[in-house]
Design a protein around this motif. Structure first.
Motif, PDB file in Angstrom:
ATOM      1  N   MET A 143       0.818  -1.206   0.000  1.00  0.00           N
ATOM      2  CA  MET A 143       0.000   0.000   0.000  1.00  0.00           C
ATOM      3  C   MET A 143       0.855   1.260   0.000  1.00  0.00           C
ATOM      4  N   THR A 144       2.110   1.119   0.391  1.00  0.00           N
ATOM      5  CA  THR A 144       2.991   2.268   0.620  1.00  0.00           C
ATOM      6  C   THR A 144       4.403   1.961   0.143  1.00  0.00           C
ATOM      7  N   ASP A 145       5.213   3.011   0.036  1.00  0.00           N
ATOM      8  CA  ASP A 145       6.659   2.819   0.034  1.00  0.00           C
ATOM      9  C   ASP A 145       7.051   2.385   1.438  1.00  0.00           C
ATOM     10  N   GLY A 146       8.238   1.845   1.583  1.00  0.00           N
ATOM     11  CA  GLY A 146       8.679   1.505   2.923  1.00  0.00           C
ATOM     12  C   GLY A 146       9.870   0.587   2.947  1.00  0.00           C
ATOM     13  N   ILE A 147      10.155   0.078   4.147  1.00  0.00           N
ATOM     14  CA  ILE A 147      11.278  -0.821   4.385  1.00  0.00           C
ATOM     15  C   ILE A 147      10.744  -2.100   5.020  1.00  0.00           C
ATOM     16  N   VAL A 148      11.199  -3.241   4.525  1.00  0.00           N
ATOM     17  CA  VAL A 148      10.815  -4.509   5.136  1.00  0.00           C
ATOM     18  C   VAL A 148      11.397  -4.563   6.550  1.00  0.00           C
ATOM     19  N   GLU A 149      10.507  -4.661   7.523  1.00  0.00           N
ATOM     20  CA  GLU A 149      10.951  -4.697   8.920  1.00  0.00           C
ATOM     21  C   GLU A 149      10.887  -6.110   9.496  1.00  0.00           C
ATOM     22  N   ASN A 150       9.911  -6.881   9.041  1.00  0.00           N
ATOM     23  CA  ASN A 150       9.777  -8.274   9.484  1.00  0.00           C
ATOM     24  C   ASN A 150       9.317  -9.130   8.314  1.00  0.00           C
ATOM     25  N   ILE A 151       9.799 -10.344   8.272  1.00  0.00           N
ATOM     26  CA  ILE A 151       9.366 -11.288   7.241  1.00  0.00           C
ATOM     27  C   ILE A 151       9.587 -12.702   7.755  1.00  0.00           C
ATOM     28  N   GLY A 152       8.760 -13.630   7.299  1.00  0.00           N
ATOM     29  CA  GLY A 152       8.886 -15.007   7.739  1.00  0.00           C
ATOM     30  C   GLY A 152       7.635 -15.508   8.422  1.00  0.00           C
ATOM     31  N   TRP A 153       7.779 -16.580   9.160  1.00  0.00           N
ATOM     32  CA  TRP A 153       6.632 -17.277   9.736  1.00  0.00           C
ATOM     33  C   TRP A 153       6.265 -16.744  11.109  1.00  0.00           C
ATOM     34  N   LEU A 154       4.974 -16.614  11.347  1.00  0.00           N
ATOM     35  CA  LEU A 154       4.413 -16.373  12.671  1.00  0.00           C
ATOM     36  C   LEU A 154       3.336 -17.415  12.919  1.00  0.00           C
ATOM     37  N   ASP A 155       3.240 -17.895  14.130  1.00  0.00           N
ATOM     38  CA  ASP A 155       2.255 -18.915  14.467  1.00  0.00           C
ATOM     39  C   ASP A 155       0.836 -18.472  14.090  1.00  0.00           C
ATOM     40  N   LYS A 156       0.455 -17.261  14.457  1.00  0.00           N
ATOM     41  CA  LYS A 156      -0.895 -16.767  14.161  1.00  0.00           C
ATOM     42  C   LYS A 156      -1.003 -16.212  12.741  1.00  0.00           C
ATOM     43  N   GLY A 157       0.071 -15.661  12.203  1.00  0.00           N
ATOM     44  CA  GLY A 157       0.004 -14.970  10.918  1.00  0.00           C
ATOM     45  C   GLY A 157       0.487 -15.750   9.718  1.00  0.00           C
ATOM     46  N   GLY A 158       1.056 -16.942   9.950  1.00  0.00           N
ATOM     47  CA  GLY A 158       1.600 -17.706   8.830  1.00  0.00           C
ATOM     48  C   GLY A 158       2.736 -16.952   8.160  1.00  0.00           C
ATOM     49  N   TRP A 159       2.867 -17.109   6.840  1.00  0.00           N
ATOM     50  CA  TRP A 159       3.878 -16.339   6.117  1.00  0.00           C
ATOM     51  C   TRP A 159       3.402 -14.896   6.050  1.00  0.00           C
ATOM     52  N   ARG A 160       4.186 -14.004   6.617  1.00  0.00           N
ATOM     53  CA  ARG A 160       3.786 -12.599   6.697  1.00  0.00           C
ATOM     54  C   ARG A 160       4.947 -11.697   6.331  1.00  0.00           C
ATOM     55  N   ILE A 161       4.603 -10.459   6.014  1.00  0.00           N
ATOM     56  CA  ILE A 161       5.618  -9.437   5.790  1.00  0.00           C
ATOM     57  C   ILE A 161       5.122  -8.150   6.449  1.00  0.00           C
ATOM     58  N   GLY A 162       6.020  -7.466   7.139  1.00  0.00           N
ATOM     59  CA  GLY A 162       5.698  -6.196   7.787  1.00  0.00           C
ATOM     60  C   GLY A 162       6.557  -5.092   7.209  1.00  0.00           C
ATOM     61  N   ILE A 163       5.912  -4.024   6.735  1.00  0.00           N
ATOM     62  CA  ILE A 163       6.612  -2.928   6.061  1.00  0.00           C
ATOM     63  C   ILE A 163       6.403  -1.631   6.835  1.00  0.00           C
TER      64      ILE A 163
END
Length: 267
Positions: free
Chosen positions: A157-177
């Protein structure tokens, strides 16, 4: 005389709200709901253009006037925005500037809707969830027309920087920007990623970051515990609170005209 009394009452009421602006607004339920309406969204876009101000700045003026709940746009005019913005800066500069930063983090980096034209969603903010213990849904679920994993692309949705990526128990494969103004945009339950993203990597608005899936609710690789969808979370942070969720629903509504076209991926 009646008109004068009405104006005075409005002035006194708004003054009271200004003087009661909290130094830490982010955790309040009013702020987190980001409650607007279709009329308010239209008026917001119009006023931002008329004043040459960002939507975040306009909202930081408007929200205190409307008790942080926007159900109509009748009082939002360019004149009021400039008038009360100056007033807030004069009487509550520190609190108001903090409020501006919070709204900027949510609104001022938005460019695109995160999925295609066929994707639907509803306001599921704070619906009850049970996996991992009873909790509330701190996001918005976007649903595809067919329950097929790995088909429907997700756009940043935005420009940004990848801050988190990978597996989370509740979120599965996720990416945080993390966007330039400090908002954290969290995309969860992906089937897979569009590329080998790394923490610290730059992302541009409109980049495909992955595909809708049904991952999560278990150890790494768990799939099929629920229908294919995207969980979108939006978070802000302050010195006291490193992670505060806000309701993405009205933010998504504001981006309806910014849906991208694409070719479906093969499942």
């Amino acid at each position: 005389m009646v008109g004068l009394c009405t104006d005075l009452l409005h002035t006194c009421t708004t003054f009271g709200r200004v003087m009661n602006l909290k130094p830490d607004t982010a955790p309040t339920a009013h702020f987190r709901r980001q409650h607007l309406s279709t009329e308010a969204l239209e008026k917001l876009a119009e006023t931002a253009v008329e004043t040459n101000l960002s939507k975040g700045t306009v909202l930081s003026v408007w929200m205190p006037m409307k008790k942080f709940k926007l159900t109509d746009g009748t009082s939002l005019t360019a004149e009021n925005c400039k008038k009360w913005g100056a007033y807030f800066l004069k009487h509550r500069r520190e609190e108001f500037e903090e409020l501006q930063k919070l709204y900027a983090a949510v609104w001022d980096d938005l460019v695109y809707f995160p999925a295609g034209k066929e994707i639907t969603y509803e306001d599921s903010w704070m619906f009850e969830r049970s996996y991992g213990g009873k909790r509330r849904h701190e996001g918005c679920d976007l649903m595809p027309p067919e329950n097929e994993s790995g088909v429907y692309p997700i756009f940043s949705m935005t420009d940004g920087i990848v801050e988190n990526i990978g597996w989370l128990d509740k979120g599965g494969w996720r990416i945080g920007i993390r966007s330039p103004h400090g908002g954290y945009f969290y995309y969860a339950h992906l089937s897979d990623y569009a590329s080998g993203f790394q923490v610290g990597q730059k992302i541009h608005a409109g980049d495909i970051i992955g595909y809708m899936g049904d991952t999560g609710y278990g150890p790494e690789g768990t799939r099929g515990k629920f229908d294919v969808h995207l969980h979108l979370g939006i978070y802000v942070r302050t010195e006291k609170h490193p992670e505060i969720s806000v309701n993405p629903y009205w933010i998504l509504r504001s981006l309806e005209s910014r849906r991208l076209t694409y070719h479906l991926s093969e499942p």
